[in-house]
Design a protein around this motif. Structure first.
Motif, short mmCIF file in Angstrom:
data_model
loop_
_atom_site.label_atom_id
_atom_site.label_comp_id
_atom_site.label_asym_id
_atom_site.label_seq_id
_atom_site.Cartn_x
_atom_site.Cartn_y
_atom_site.Cartn_z
N PHE A 148 5.19 7.04 2.16
CA PHE A 148 5.92 6.08 2.98
C PHE A 148 6.24 6.68 4.35
N THR A 149 6.71 5.82 5.25
CA THR A 149 7.15 6.27 6.57
C THR A 149 8.61 5.92 6.76
N VAL B 231 12.38 2.30 5.20
CA VAL B 231 11.22 2.99 4.61
C VAL B 231 10.07 2.00 4.63
N ARG B 232 8.98 2.34 5.31
CA ARG B 232 7.86 1.42 5.47
C ARG B 232 6.65 1.89 4.69
N THR B 233 5.81 0.95 4.31
CA THR B 233 4.60 1.30 3.57
C THR B 233 3.53 1.76 4.55
N THR C 136 0.85 -1.19 0.00
CA THR C 136 0.00 0.00 0.00
C THR C 136 0.88 1.24 0.00
N ARG D 62 4.60 -2.05 6.58
CA ARG D 62 5.47 -3.16 6.13
C ARG D 62 6.80 -2.58 5.69
N SER D 63 7.84 -3.25 6.08
CA SER D 63 9.17 -2.85 5.67
C SER D 63 9.29 -3.02 4.14
N PHE D 64 9.89 -2.04 3.46
CA PHE D 64 9.84 -2.08 2.00
C PHE D 64 11.17 -1.67 1.35
#
Lengths: 327, 301
Positions: A238-239, B200-202, A218, B206-208
């Motif tokens: 993103f985070t 950078v996570r979604t 997502t 989730r780790s991406f």
């Protein structure tokens, strides 16, 4: 001198629309993996290419054929055939990125003009002059990582013509050096001619809005009544380190129309409009506006203001790397 | 098969930077690539330590190799690229600019950030003096096979990305600086805080990906543990391991055992996950439908 505008054509109809709207040059590709806009329903058959070149030439316009993906190991013949068929069709130049294919084209089709694709990400005068020496490249499409003063500095050190993007979709990564899409979806610009492909996009209704997923991740979320932008990977949300947002780039598109006088002064030969996936009416409208802008520039008149705002993706535009603070 | 340690992609403080090469001198690896790959602004902080690191590696019988920058744009970057060959060790080009600036006739190696997707490009590079090519990490196994065969015919050693976060993209923009509300010119070296990259996570947490200044990497650590025999049979000469914090020399030793047949397929992955339960592994670029996939997932499930 009037700056050349190089306009996208994903279909024969768009080619004719661009030419009629005043395009000096149109670029297009064959309907296969040899070009970087390998989308369903897009691009040209061999017959359509011949017919398109005939139409453009009859109206005083040129046609460039983009063969700018990286040929697959064991299947290079497909790309070589595309180069040969471009010459047969009477194309004015081919736009190539892969050194092996450039080498092949220079040896086997010496009279077919060669442009260096943005996908080669040639970002300084040394490498541009090297491509000219090694493969007889006459024009380079500059990667979207350079500021206007840097473009001027390149032009001061090379005889190779430069072409820069002025409108449409905007890569934030150095083009041809990005595997984000194949990491998430298995399909990449370099190998397959696609980025963040629609086949891997999924929209999901949630309690209070809409999630956009790419390859199962997502990367965008909007409220119920907000427009949902296409989930292009580098423009996703993103985070990192406790901060959430568009960490790479906002969902903006490029509009450097107002920089045309500066780009002319920097020695740029041609202005490129992105958007082979766009409709012919969109193409015609953008081309008309840019033709008016370069004609105004050549006549020493001001560039008309804000004509293209409504055509830009998500209504928000940027001048990208052309201004140094973008970095 | 040999082991090559790739250029450290991250920005480390000078002491750990030097310590890595001291450790690698004692590690069972054959070749060590060093120097700055990602951002020219980092180089002044450790540049004066490079000659000593080269000497240390040479004394220990390792081949040191100097990397070029991945994206050369500025005048001073062109100058430093042109000066690479003066160090007297082999240069690994990671931007064709470095090839354009090498002395005529110099032999060189080609790093994973140069687009070598097919036999023609490989053959052209061989003609220019390339003796070794680390293939782009996104290449599937089938392409690796074809290129390893072509490399054998051309006398070019073919290397494959064996372990570590995968370099996915390079940009003119610095994302670490952007995350801190700064521009690249005023970055204040924000990337130094993340010696393995910043996760950078979604939106579903989730780790991406991982952010590393102007570079973007995979969150997963690529791991060719399950493909070692296939790659060897295909004629691949070496695996490349990418430096990370922690016991990297120990990680190299693990891979050496795996290549020597002392460890079975899956044993490296198991040991790595035991040591670092938080990291995710992938081998999807080689054998999966997308880069994020991990062929060991089913076995361990």
């Amino acid at each position: 001198m009037v700056m050349e505008i190089v306009c996208p054509a994903g279909t024969p109809a768009a080619l004719r629309a661009a030419v009629k709207a005043g395009a000096h040059t149109v670029y297009c590709g064959f309907a296969d993996e040899t070009n970087a806009r390998n989308f369903p329903g897009l691009n040209f058959s061999r017959e359509e290419m011949q017919e398109g070149v005939r139409f453009a030439h009859a109206h005083g316009a040129k046609v460039l054929v983009a063969i700018n993906t990286y040929p697959r190991a064991g299947a290079e013949e497909i790309w070589r055939q595309a180069v040969a068929d471009s010459e047969t069709a009477g194309a004015d130049a081919v736009i190539l990125a892969d050194p092996g294919l450039l080498d092949y084209a220079a040896r086997n089709h010496p009279d077919l003009r060669r442009h260096l694709s943005v996908q080669a990400a040639a970002a300084n005068a040394d490498i541009i002059n090297f491509y000219a020496r090694a493969f007889g490249v006459k024009r380079v499409v500059l990667p979207r990582v350079l500021s206007v003063p840097e473009i001027a500095a390149i032009n001061a050190e090379t005889d190779v013509e430069t072409e820069v993007f002025v409108f449409g979709g905007l890569c934030v990564m150095a083009e041809g050096r990005c595997s984000l899409s194949s990491y998430a979806t298995g399909k990449s610009p370099n190998m397959n001619g696609v980025c963040s492909p629609a086949s891997h996009v999924e929209y999901r209704e949630t309690g209070d809005g809409l999630d956009a997923r790419l390859g199962g991740y997502t990367i965008h979320r909007v409220g119920r009544d907000e427009p949902a932008p296409y989930p292009t990977l580098c423009k996703g949300c993103f985070t990192a380190g406790g901060k959430t947002g568009h960490l790479f780039e906002d969902p903006v598109s490029l509009n450097a129309e107002q920089l045309i006088p500066q780009l002319a002064k920097a020695g740029v030969t041609a202005l490129k409009i992105e958007g082979r996936q766009r409709s012919r009416s969109y193409v015609a409208q953008v081309v008309r506006n840019f033709r008016a802008a370069v004609d105004a520039q050549a006549a020493g008149q001001p560039i008309p203001q804000g004509m293209l705002a409504s055509l830009s993706e998500g209504q928000a535009t940027t001048t990208g790397a052309y201004k140094k603070t973008w970095r | 098969m040999e082991l090559t340690v790739g250029a450290n992609q991250f920005f480390w403080k000078p002491e750990p930077w030097s310590a890595l090469y001291d450790q690698l001198a004692q590690a069972p690896v054959d070749r060590v690539v060093l120097g700055e790959l990602v951002c020219s602004k980092r180089l002044p902080f450790y540049q004066d330590r490079i000659p000593a690191a080269i000497t240390t590696l040479q004394k220990a019988g390792k081949q040191p190799v100097l990397t070029s920058l991945a994206l050369v744009t500025l005048k001073r970057e062109r100058k430093m690229t042109a000066e690479l060959a003066e160090m007297g060790v082999e240069v690994e080009i990671n931007d064709l600019t470095a090839l354009a600036l090498l002395p005529e006739g110099a032999k060189f190696s080609v790093g994973p950030l140069v687009n070598v997707y097919n036999e023609s490009t490989l053959s052209w590079l061989a003609g220019m003096g390339a003796t070794r090519v680390c293939l782009p990490p996104e290449l599937p196994l089938e392409a690796v096979r074809t290129l390893a065969q072509a490399g054998r015919d051309l006398g070019v050693a073919i290397e494959v990305w064996g372990y570590g976060r995968v370099p996915l993209a390079i940009s003119g923009r610095c994302y670490h600086a952007r995350r801190h509300g700064r521009t690249k010119d005023n970055c204040q070296f924000a990337c130094e805080e993340d010696p393995d990259g910043l996760d950078v996570r979604t939106l579903e947490n989730r780790s991406f990906l991982a952010m590393n200044g102007v570079q973007t990497l995979s969150d997963t650590h690529a791991c060719a543990d399950h493909q070692v025999e296939t790659l060897r049979d295909a004629g691949v000469s070496a695996l490349r391991l990418s430096p990370q914090t922690g016991d990297f020399a120990g990680l190299c030793a693990l891979w050496r055992k795996r290549l020597d047949g002392e460890l079975a397929a899956g044993a490296v992955a198991e040991a790595l996950q035991r040591a670092q339960p938080d990291i995710r592994l992938s081998d999807g670029f080689l054998t999966g439908a997308s880069g994020t996939e991990w062929s060991g997932a089913q076995a361990s499930a």
